[in-house]
Design an enzyme around this catalytic site. Sequence first.
Site, PDB file in Angstrom:
ATOM      1  N   ASP A   1      49.804  49.718  71.848  1.00 21.82           N
ATOM      2  CA  ASP A   1      50.316  48.932  72.981  1.00 21.82           C
ATOM      3  C   ASP A   1      49.585  49.345  74.260  1.00 21.82           C
ATOM      4  O   ASP A   1      49.586  50.530  74.620  1.00 21.82           O
ATOM      5  CB  ASP A   1      51.823  49.159  73.139  1.00 21.82           C
TER       6      ASP A   1
ATOM      7  N   ASP B   1      42.089  45.212  72.230  1.00 19.93           N
ATOM      8  CA  ASP B   1      41.479  44.061  72.913  1.00 19.93           C
ATOM      9  C   ASP B   1      41.506  44.279  74.429  1.00 19.93           C
ATOM     10  O   ASP B   1      41.102  43.394  75.177  1.00 19.93           O
ATOM     11  CB  ASP B   1      42.248  42.775  72.585  1.00 19.93           C
TER      12      ASP B   1
ATOM     13  N   GLU C   1      44.651  42.118  64.959  1.00 22.72           N
ATOM     14  CA  GLU C   1      43.223  41.777  64.949  1.00 22.72           C
ATOM     15  C   GLU C   1      43.035  40.304  64.575  1.00 22.72           C
ATOM     16  O   GLU C   1      42.281  39.570  65.229  1.00 22.72           O
ATOM     17  CB  GLU C   1      42.459  42.662  63.962  1.00 22.72           C
TER      18      GLU C   1
END
Length: 203
Positions: free
Chosen positions: A109, A145, A185
């Site tokens: 996270d 990401d 992902e």
Amino acid sequence: MAAQPELSVAVDLAALPSFSWAALFGNDRPVEVEVGTGKAGFLLRRARARPERNFLGIEWAGEFYRYAVDRMRRWQVPNVRLLRADASHFIRVVCPQESVTALHAYHPDPWPKRRHWKRRLFQPLLVDAAVQCLVHGGHWAAQTDHAEYFEVIRGLLAGHPELYEVPFDDPEFGVEACRVATNFEIKYLQEGRRLYQLAVKRR
Ligand SMILES: C[S@@+](CC[C@H](N)C(=O)[O-])C[C@H]1O[C@@H](n2cnc3c(N)ncnc32)[C@H](O)[C@@H]1O
């Protein structure tokens, strides 16, 4: 269909008088740990591909943890245990030193607001403790990401005196064609997001 025997997937640390991997798995095989498994798609594939290794997944969200336990039981995967806990606490307090062959941390996270950064998994104390848990030559892979969080992760791992960077793409550790195929992902790739990846080994 005949009822399947109940696999002892769910870990109850309180039931172990003192923690050891041998007590948890009933053997001395190499251990890999995934922190924040979510629905444990990676762990399921990885454990089925490497039956000669042991795998511990740590997930603190009850909904994902229960899903993952049920998933391992449905697939009858004997070499996985799942712990519902704060992975940071397990690594800092419970995990034996020089005992883990590989650590996996995919899409931790990011807690993007500055006031929440203290909740992030990747903190200097956690990284120091995790390095001590790795065997020498042990492997640690991370993917996110989130560009800013990735720079933090890179600084902590690649900048650590006991770690050195290695190629992320390594089938020996479950990464093929630079993919780990976790739920996040898959979702992020469908959304066209860029992914940031890093793997290191302990000296
Ligand atoms: C963004 S999700 C990623 C899940 C999975 N790794 C994936 O890539 O699909 C992050 C997961 O880590 C779990 N998590 C976050 N911090 C954790 C902690 N300190 N200990 C255990 N689990 C944690 C969350 O509950 C969540 O399921």
